[in-house]
Design an enzyme around this catalytic site. Sequence first.
Site, PDB file in Angstrom:
ATOM      1  N   LYS A   1     -26.438   1.091 -21.410  1.00  0.00           N
ATOM      2  CA  LYS A   1     -25.669   1.721 -22.646  1.00  0.00           C
ATOM      3  C   LYS A   1     -24.383   1.315 -22.720  1.00  0.00           C
ATOM      4  CE  LYS A   1     -25.402   6.223 -24.678  1.00  0.00           C
ATOM      5  NZ  LYS A   1     -24.064   6.190 -25.382  1.00  0.00           N
TER       6      LYS A   1
ATOM      7  N   ARG B   1     -23.297   2.655 -37.883  1.00  0.00           N
ATOM      8  CA  ARG B   1     -24.167   3.784 -38.002  1.00  0.00           C
ATOM      9  C   ARG B   1     -23.582   4.877 -38.825  1.00  0.00           C
ATOM     10  NH1 ARG B   1     -24.117   8.409 -34.644  1.00  0.00           N
ATOM     11  NH2 ARG B   1     -25.983   9.237 -34.642  1.00  0.00           N
TER      12      ARG B   1
ATOM     13  N   TYR C   1     -30.979  -3.622 -29.212  1.00  0.00           N
ATOM     14  CA  TYR C   1     -32.072  -3.122 -28.565  1.00  0.00           C
ATOM     15  C   TYR C   1     -33.004  -2.542 -29.127  1.00  0.00           C
ATOM     16  CZ  TYR C   1     -28.201   0.017 -29.458  1.00  0.00           C
ATOM     17  OH  TYR C   1     -27.286   0.809 -30.135  1.00  0.00           O
TER      18      TYR C   1
ATOM     19  N   ASP D   1     -20.998   0.325 -24.636  1.00  0.00           N
ATOM     20  CA  ASP D   1     -19.967   1.308 -25.079  1.00  0.00           C
ATOM     21  C   ASP D   1     -19.262   0.318 -26.251  1.00  0.00           C
ATOM     22  OD1 ASP D   1     -18.606   3.614 -25.409  1.00  0.00           O
ATOM     23  OD2 ASP D   1     -17.494   3.426 -23.880  1.00  0.00           O
TER      24      ASP D   1
ATOM     25  N   LYS E   1     -25.725   9.441 -18.522  1.00  0.00           N
ATOM     26  CA  LYS E   1     -24.203   9.084 -18.524  1.00  0.00           C
ATOM     27  C   LYS E   1     -23.730   8.952 -17.039  1.00  0.00           C
ATOM     28  CE  LYS E   1     -22.593   9.000 -22.691  1.00  0.00           C
ATOM     29  NZ  LYS E   1     -21.975   9.805 -23.175  1.00  0.00           N
TER      30      LYS E   1
ATOM     31  N   TYR F   1     -20.848 -30.992 -30.093  1.00  0.00           N
ATOM     32  CA  TYR F   1     -20.946 -29.831 -30.964  1.00  0.00           C
ATOM     33  C   TYR F   1     -19.733 -29.783 -31.948  1.00  0.00           C
ATOM     34  CZ  TYR F   1     -20.747 -25.094 -32.776  1.00  0.00           C
ATOM     35  OH  TYR F   1     -20.839 -24.062 -33.475  1.00  0.00           O
ATOM     36  N   ASP F   2     -18.320 -30.263 -31.619  1.00  0.00           N
ATOM     37  CA  ASP F   2     -17.482 -30.238 -32.618  1.00  0.00           C
ATOM     38  C   ASP F   2     -17.801 -31.536 -33.749  1.00  0.00           C
ATOM     39  OD1 ASP F   2     -16.216 -28.306 -31.410  1.00  0.00           O
ATOM     40  OD2 ASP F   2     -14.819 -29.440 -30.202  1.00  0.00           O
TER      41      ASP F   2
ATOM     42  N   CYS G   1      20.314  -0.674 -11.875  1.00  0.00           N
ATOM     43  CA  CYS G   1      21.559  -1.151 -11.443  1.00  0.00           C
ATOM     44  C   CYS G   1      22.519  -0.890 -12.508  1.00  0.00           C
ATOM     45  CB  CYS G   1      21.521  -2.747 -11.671  1.00  0.00           C
ATOM     46  SG  CYS G   1      21.305  -3.483 -13.197  1.00  0.00           S
TER      47      CYS G   1
ATOM     48  N   SER H   1     -29.124   9.767 -32.655  1.00  0.00           N
ATOM     49  CA  SER H   1     -28.469   9.419 -31.363  1.00  0.00           C
ATOM     50  C   SER H   1     -29.281   9.728 -30.429  1.00  0.00           C
ATOM     51  CB  SER H   1     -27.215  10.792 -31.718  1.00  0.00           C
ATOM     52  OG  SER H   1     -26.484  10.592 -30.414  1.00  0.00           O
TER      53      SER H   1
ATOM     54  N   CYS I   1      16.862  -5.117 -18.971  1.00  0.00           N
ATOM     55  CA  CYS I   1      18.109  -5.233 -18.222  1.00  0.00           C
ATOM     56  C   CYS I   1      18.717  -6.485 -18.480  1.00  0.00           C
ATOM     57  CB  CYS I   1      17.740  -4.651 -16.835  1.00  0.00           C
ATOM     58  SG  CYS I   1      19.038  -5.086 -15.757  1.00  0.00           S
TER      59      CYS I   1
ATOM     60  N   CYS J   1      19.935  -7.689 -10.992  1.00  0.00           N
ATOM     61  CA  CYS J   1      19.482  -6.537 -10.581  1.00  0.00           C
ATOM     62  C   CYS J   1      18.495  -6.332  -9.477  1.00  0.00           C
ATOM     63  CB  CYS J   1      18.820  -5.863 -12.046  1.00  0.00           C
ATOM     64  SG  CYS J   1      17.993  -4.538 -11.806  1.00  0.00           S
TER      65      CYS J   1
ATOM     66  N   GLU K   1     -32.273   0.437 -20.011  1.00  0.00           N
ATOM     67  CA  GLU K   1     -31.263  -0.616 -20.381  1.00  0.00           C
ATOM     68  C   GLU K   1     -29.753  -0.121 -20.260  1.00  0.00           C
ATOM     69  OE1 GLU K   1     -32.251  -0.181 -24.639  1.00  0.00           O
ATOM     70  OE2 GLU K   1     -34.024  -1.549 -24.500  1.00  0.00           O
TER      71      GLU K   1
ATOM     72  N   ASP L   1     -18.932 -29.595 -25.647  1.00  0.00           N
ATOM     73  CA  ASP L   1     -18.176 -29.127 -26.817  1.00  0.00           C
ATOM     74  C   ASP L   1     -17.996 -30.246 -27.697  1.00  0.00           C
ATOM     75  OD1 ASP L   1     -18.415 -26.911 -25.326  1.00  0.00           O
ATOM     76  OD2 ASP L   1     -16.221 -26.755 -25.040  1.00  0.00           O
TER      77      ASP L   1
ATOM     78  N   CYS M   1      20.006   0.273 -17.577  1.00  0.00           N
ATOM     79  CA  CYS M   1      19.086   0.147 -16.461  1.00  0.00           C
ATOM     80  C   CYS M   1      18.996   1.063 -15.380  1.00  0.00           C
ATOM     81  CB  CYS M   1      19.207  -1.552 -15.806  1.00  0.00           C
ATOM     82  SG  CYS M   1      18.176  -1.677 -14.350  1.00  0.00           S
TER      83      CYS M   1
HETATM   84  S1  IVH Z   1     -30.933   3.408 -28.379  1.00  0.00           S
HETATM   85  C1  IVH Z   1     -32.990   6.619 -31.016  1.00  0.00           C
HETATM   86  N1  IVH Z   1     -30.082   1.925 -26.529  1.00  0.00           N
HETATM   87  O1  IVH Z   1     -25.507   4.697 -27.895  1.00  0.00           O
HETATM   88  C2  IVH Z   1     -32.413   5.521 -30.290  1.00  0.00           C
HETATM   89  N2  IVH Z   1     -28.613   3.220 -27.950  1.00  0.00           N
HETATM   90  O2  IVH Z   1     -25.142   7.684 -27.587  1.00  0.00           O
HETATM   91  C3  IVH Z   1     -30.889   5.475 -30.444  1.00  0.00           C
HETATM   92  N3  IVH Z   1     -26.021   2.617 -27.392  1.00  0.00           N
HETATM   93  O3  IVH Z   1     -25.974   5.421 -31.295  1.00  0.00           O
HETATM   94  C4  IVH Z   1     -30.391   4.185 -29.894  1.00  0.00           C
HETATM   95  N4  IVH Z   1     -26.687   1.121 -25.581  1.00  0.00           N
HETATM   96  O4  IVH Z   1     -25.015   3.097 -30.721  1.00  0.00           O
HETATM   97  C5  IVH Z   1     -29.718   2.637 -27.542  1.00  0.00           C
HETATM   98  N5  IVH Z   1     -29.470   0.283 -24.887  1.00  0.00           N
HETATM   99  C6  IVH Z   1     -29.212   1.244 -26.020  1.00  0.00           C
HETATM  100  C7  IVH Z   1     -27.842   1.337 -26.476  1.00  0.00           C
HETATM  101  C8  IVH Z   1     -27.560   2.614 -27.436  1.00  0.00           C
HETATM  102  C9  IVH Z   1     -25.723   1.767 -26.460  1.00  0.00           C
HETATM  103  C10 IVH Z   1     -25.456   3.409 -28.412  1.00  0.00           C
HETATM  104  C11 IVH Z   1     -26.021   3.596 -29.466  1.00  0.00           C
HETATM  105  C12 IVH Z   1     -26.276   5.052 -29.812  1.00  0.00           C
HETATM  106  C13 IVH Z   1     -25.322   5.714 -28.847  1.00  0.00           C
HETATM  107  C14 IVH Z   1     -26.030   6.960 -28.322  1.00  0.00           C
END
Ligand code: IVH
Length: 668
Positions: free
Chosen positions: A118, A139, A228, A120, A316, A39-40, A413, A85, A428, A433, A116, A36, A410
């Site tokens: 997914k 998006r 991705y 969130d 899912k 780098y700094d 007490c 989607s 409190c 207490c 892969e 670090d 409270c």
């Molecule tokens: S592929 C046409 N890969 O999930 C392909 N999406 O529910 C579209 N997401 O809108 C996306 N991880 O924002 C893809 N490994 C992954 C993902 C991923 C998260 C999200 C993405 C998409 C949403 C769909």
Amino acid sequence: MSESREKARRRMRELVDAISHHDTKYYVEDNPEISDFEYDQLVQELNDLEATFPDLVLPDSPTQRVSGKALEEFPQVEHKVAMLSLGNSYSPEELKEFDARVRKWLGEEKVEYVVELKIDGLGIALLYEDGELTRGATRGDGKVGEEVTQNIKTIRSIPLRLRPDSGLRTIEVRGEVYMPTEGLRRLNKDREQRGEPLFANPRNAAAGSVRQLDPKIAASRPLEAFFYTLGYSKESMPKTHEACIEAMKQAGLRVSPHTRKFDSIDKVLGHISSWESKRDDLGYEIDGMVVKVNSLAQQLKLGYTAKEPRWAIAFKYPPKQMTTRLIDIQVQVGRTGALTPVAVLEPVQVGGVTVTHATLHNEDEVKRKGLMIGDHVLIERAGEVIPQVVKAIVDRRTGKEREFRMPQTCPVCGSKAVREEDEAVRRCVNASCPAQVKERLTHFTSRGAMDIEGVGPSLIDQLVEKGLVSDAADLYALRKEQLLELEGFAEKSSQNVLDAVNSSRGREFDRVLYALGIRHVGKTTATVLAEAMRNLDRIQSATEEELSRIEGIGQVVAEAIRDFMDNPKNHALLGRLRKAGLRMELEKKASGPLSGKTFLFTGELSSMPRPEAEALVQSLGGKISRGVTKALDYLVVGKDPGSKLAKAKSLGMTILDEKAFLEMVGKK
Ligand code: IVH
């Protein structure tokens, strides 16, 4: 151009390239090459040159990550190729149906799937032109998104320039911006202290941060990104999804290390089910897995329906959001006297766990969410974050719901409960207490603090109710005949408690400090404080200013420490704890069998979580390294190791597998 200007220009280019290289190593590959400090120094040198020659500042300089003014609104951008989607599946059968559809469409062709995580977060699309990041967009509705370039640039794991030696120059990539769980926890803690509304989950937090009009705010949020999809590449397009991912990685874009390829849907299913339990240890939220046909030619053949690709599907995991009924709102009293409203819920399964309670943080939060007792509510359990109430389902009200009023006294007490100006919390005022006393004792004996086994909430309840204990020092004066009088205690169990109390006298000073439960002094701060001040006397006599000069201790913490030490009751307590034989100074670290040796872990260990293994090394006198550097002695390799392994191998370091490591630390 004068000679000195020309020299500065060249040096600035060099520095920007070097810093960007080290950013990739650190933020993208998790494998730094320099300390670090070094780098700094590079950043400092660049800062100095930029101050002297402001007109020579390079657009891709790391100092330009946070730049530009706050916007009035985001410009809209139309995506060249719609961001579609994904279709969802929830069971192995549905995934098998997907596989059957794919195979039917492709006839006799061999099919490979890439699986892969997914993530969130928030889907984004980035445009790099001639290697330079020129646009970042959300998006949106898939066709039109918002241009959030300024904010995207503040994310350190997103490169401002692609690696010049990679094949990719003008490309569009897609990925996910997300907030790690720990980052969200900290952000929410801060927001709670400032009385601001909390984020219910990391997805909302990521979206809220990327959509901040002021890039300075976005810059302060702990955001990260994974890529991705290589949507478009002017130069050359690989033939498989797997190769696209590899090309993005080579270009310096951060890709998930957990992507895998399979040649049958059964193998895909095995992989998916193995991740269901592992996902809680990732440090960020995933809501499922994504299965994609690997060959891009096959993807093209399969094409799209109106909404989604036929070549990919999401699997899912059970949802972490559910609706249930808010039966009551109870008010709990914490160890600092804080009154916290807690939602009592009709029990409900969320992501495989039964949830009966959720925190509501403070009275403002209840008001902001407009919750009424009797409401149907949406609740969410995200990662290690405790269950949260997201919102009330107002449409389901019957008129029988009751309003919640925060008590002004409270509930335990009966003393006054006061809310200081500019504080979100009501407290409190009575330090004796029973609720506060019990909470303080529970914290004192807890595992991370004095770790007194067997002295948990139920024994503490009894001890306090019977008047045997009213503070931590009283624990050390307990006698066997007193314990024998308690419900469920016999000779042996009483002796066990006394032994546990006794052996806690030897705990390190930093643990004692943490156990005291000083406001804002968590484990890390306690260690920092113990190391800087060495003993209690120095802490007791230090001024607020001296305390706040310690690195890692700010004004608020310094004030809290001073407040605690200035309270005569606490002063007396510390005196009695000292008399009881507790350590009030830092011992010189006993040199353990690993002393002087540096360790680094990569991949997953099967015998224990990584933090536990690191603590074990430290307890034996060893150190933990941040990256593969010359100073490293051992790289311990678990399952699915990262890039650290190759690097350590190339440097000829000693590599231990899990078994060898366990033998070394005497666990086998
Ligand atoms: S592929 C046409 N890969 O999930 C392909 N999406 O529910 C579209 N997401 O809108 C996306 N991880 O924002 C893809 N490994 C992954 C993902 C991923 C998260 C999200 C993405 C998409 C949403 C769909």
